[in-house]
Design a protein around this motif. Sequence first.
Motif, PDB file in Angstrom:
ATOM      1  N   ALA A 363       0.838  -1.212   0.000  1.00 39.92           N
ATOM      2  CA  ALA A 363       0.000   0.000   0.000  1.00 39.92           C
ATOM      3  C   ALA A 363       0.868   1.256   0.000  1.00 39.92           C
ATOM      4  O   ALA A 363       0.568   2.234  -0.702  1.00 39.92           O
ATOM      5  N   ARG A 364       1.953   1.230   0.750  1.00 40.12           N
ATOM      6  CA  ARG A 364       2.856   2.390   0.776  1.00 40.12           C
ATOM      7  C   ARG A 364       3.532   2.571  -0.586  1.00 40.12           C
ATOM      8  O   ARG A 364       3.675   3.690  -1.070  1.00 40.12           O
ATOM      9  N   TRP A 365       3.947   1.460  -1.194  1.00 46.74           N
ATOM     10  CA  TRP A 365       4.601   1.537  -2.505  1.00 46.74           C
ATOM     11  C   TRP A 365       3.642   2.142  -3.531  1.00 46.74           C
ATOM     12  O   TRP A 365       4.022   3.029  -4.302  1.00 46.74           O
ATOM     13  N   VAL A 366       2.411   1.652  -3.541  1.00 47.48           N
ATOM     14  CA  VAL A 366       1.415   2.146  -4.489  1.00 47.48           C
ATOM     15  C   VAL A 366       1.156   3.639  -4.273  1.00 47.48           C
ATOM     16  O   VAL A 366       1.055   4.410  -5.231  1.00 47.48           O
ATOM     17  N   THR A 367       1.058   4.039  -3.003  1.00 46.26           N
ATOM     18  CA  THR A 367       0.788   5.451  -2.696  1.00 46.26           C
ATOM     19  C   THR A 367       1.895   6.358  -3.225  1.00 46.26           C
ATOM     20  O   THR A 367       1.630   7.455  -3.732  1.00 46.26           O
ATOM     21  N   VAL A 368       3.129   5.896  -3.158  1.00 49.44           N
ATOM     22  CA  VAL A 368       4.263   6.717  -3.587  1.00 49.44           C
ATOM     23  C   VAL A 368       4.517   6.605  -5.092  1.00 49.44           C
ATOM     24  O   VAL A 368       4.760   7.616  -5.771  1.00 49.44           O
ATOM     25  N   MET A 369       4.433   5.400  -5.625  1.00 53.20           N
ATOM     26  CA  MET A 369       4.933   5.138  -6.982  1.00 53.20           C
ATOM     27  C   MET A 369       3.875   5.192  -8.074  1.00 53.20           C
ATOM     28  O   MET A 369       4.199   5.493  -9.228  1.00 53.20           O
ATOM     29  N   ALA A 370       2.620   4.883  -7.760  1.00 52.22           N
ATOM     30  CA  ALA A 370       1.593   4.863  -8.814  1.00 52.22           C
ATOM     31  C   ALA A 370       1.241   6.287  -9.231  1.00 52.22           C
ATOM     32  O   ALA A 370       1.014   7.158  -8.387  1.00 52.22           O
ATOM     33  N   SER A 371       1.191   6.531 -10.542  1.00 51.21           N
ATOM     34  CA  SER A 371       0.961   7.887 -11.040  1.00 51.21           C
ATOM     35  C   SER A 371      -0.513   8.278 -11.023  1.00 51.21           C
ATOM     36  O   SER A 371      -0.853   9.449 -10.930  1.00 51.21           O
ATOM     37  N   SER A 372      -1.400   7.293 -11.126  1.00 48.36           N
ATOM     38  CA  SER A 372      -2.832   7.576 -11.182  1.00 48.36           C
ATOM     39  C   SER A 372      -3.487   7.300  -9.835  1.00 48.36           C
ATOM     40  O   SER A 372      -3.006   6.493  -9.037  1.00 48.36           O
ATOM     41  N   LYS A 373      -4.608   7.983  -9.594  1.00 47.58           N
ATOM     42  CA  LYS A 373      -5.365   7.737  -8.367  1.00 47.58           C
ATOM     43  C   LYS A 373      -5.990   6.348  -8.386  1.00 47.58           C
ATOM     44  O   LYS A 373      -6.058   5.675  -7.363  1.00 47.58           O
ATOM     45  N   HIS A 374      -6.451   5.908  -9.553  1.00 45.48           N
ATOM     46  CA  HIS A 374      -7.123   4.619  -9.684  1.00 45.48           C
ATOM     47  C   HIS A 374      -6.102   3.558 -10.093  1.00 45.48           C
ATOM     48  O   HIS A 374      -5.431   3.690 -11.122  1.00 45.48           O
ATOM     49  N   ILE A 375      -6.013   2.510  -9.281  1.00 41.37           N
ATOM     50  CA  ILE A 375      -4.944   1.523  -9.416  1.00 41.37           C
ATOM     51  C   ILE A 375      -5.441   0.276 -10.143  1.00 41.37           C
ATOM     52  O   ILE A 375      -6.365  -0.403  -9.677  1.00 41.37           O
TER      53      ILE A 375
END
Length: 477
Positions: A363-375
Amino acid sequence: MNKDPKVWVIDDDRSIRWVLDRALRKAEMNVTCFSNGVGVMEAMQQEQPDVILTDIRMPGVDGLDLLRQVSDRYPAVPVIIMTAHSDLDSAVSAFHGGAFEYLPKPFDLDEAVSQVLRACRRGRDDRTDEVAVAKGPDIIGEAPAMQDVFRAIGRLARSNITVLINGESGTGKELVAHALHRHSPRSDCPFIALNMAAIPRDLLESELFGHERGSFTGAQARREGRFEQADGGTLFLDEIGDMPAELQTRLLRVLADGEFYRVGGIAPIKVDVRIIAATHQNLEDLVRQGRFREDLFHRLNVIRIHLPALRDRREDIPLLMRHFLAQAAQELSCESKVLLPDAIDHLKRLDWPGNVRQLENTARWVTVMASSKHIHAEDLPPELNASFANQTTDESWESVFRRWARHSLEQGRENILDTALPAFEQVLIQTALEHTGGRRQEAARLLGWGRNTLTRKIKELGLDTDGDPSELMSNES
């Protein structure tokens, strides 16, 4: 027990009332149903049932309020709490409020009937007194295995008894220890944690019991150990299976006598400490191998709580991820990410060797690394996709089929049997014909049909035996 015990069912869900009414009447009970808690206490002035089953969340008077009123005025009436919102707070609140049992929805009807019969037999002998409950969820989970954990914490909340928590690394053993302390009579006193695997062996004795000035090189001042720091409260000994043999002996003496000596000390120190121990290892195996004292094992193994691995509670993954994503967004002061269905489906199919801790890191990785709000699934960490590729090489056809069915329903499709059954037959027929080189009689025998049945099926399905069966499910989905 009376032949026909009186049971009151209180739930704002008509279907739940109907199902329970039918099941309990079948078990020869007299059932009265209420759509909410309003008027129940007035009705009890006229007669008292043998058992009450009540939902927690209802309009007007909720289940916990009703439970408190019944416990105050009619303590001999057992109350079973039902809830579709299964969390630790609900379980602890239910048991603290005097509930006989806590029944998370959806429940097995036979189990519900069994609980009612048990409540009728045992009355209120094991009810607990109401105490204040800390606010905010301690541990998240709706899976049946987690409900067992919540029940155990609820039942142990008024106790000072020693508890042994076992489970794989990353399952949340320290969270359970914190919850046991927070909901105990010792909650106003210290909670002290010590990880046996994280402290060098030559420092462990001093960490646990403290030392006097000059007792060894570098001991320039007297120091209190964890036992003294935890006096009156709880000492959590994590990874107890890694405790050296000589310290096991000293710990056993403390558990037996409640006193110890600091390193280099000559005066005994008396403490009142509750011990909660945890391990990812099998202590019984360590005892058989001579690596853990059997008498210490029995001292610690008074009550055991088992924490399930994340792969054994996959239904909790979306709930946990939403919590961790919101938590990470708050920590980083940014907008919370939202998992789309394909990402959730992907996460639920992984084995999660690091358990809840690995999920939290994701969850932390996604919050930092994902560019879009919708995963989407492709936005997840690359190692998760690689892990899934390795996992699915031997995936069963049932798992693939189940995933197809789930995906179809999530897409809002209906009449999926009309798609699935012909597709299923088509794949089997094509594969059997490929295996036999197109020889229909032999293919029919392998399928368990006669040749005429196979010919009829091929005609009904409009089957092109030269087609590629692997195209079928993708075309239909």
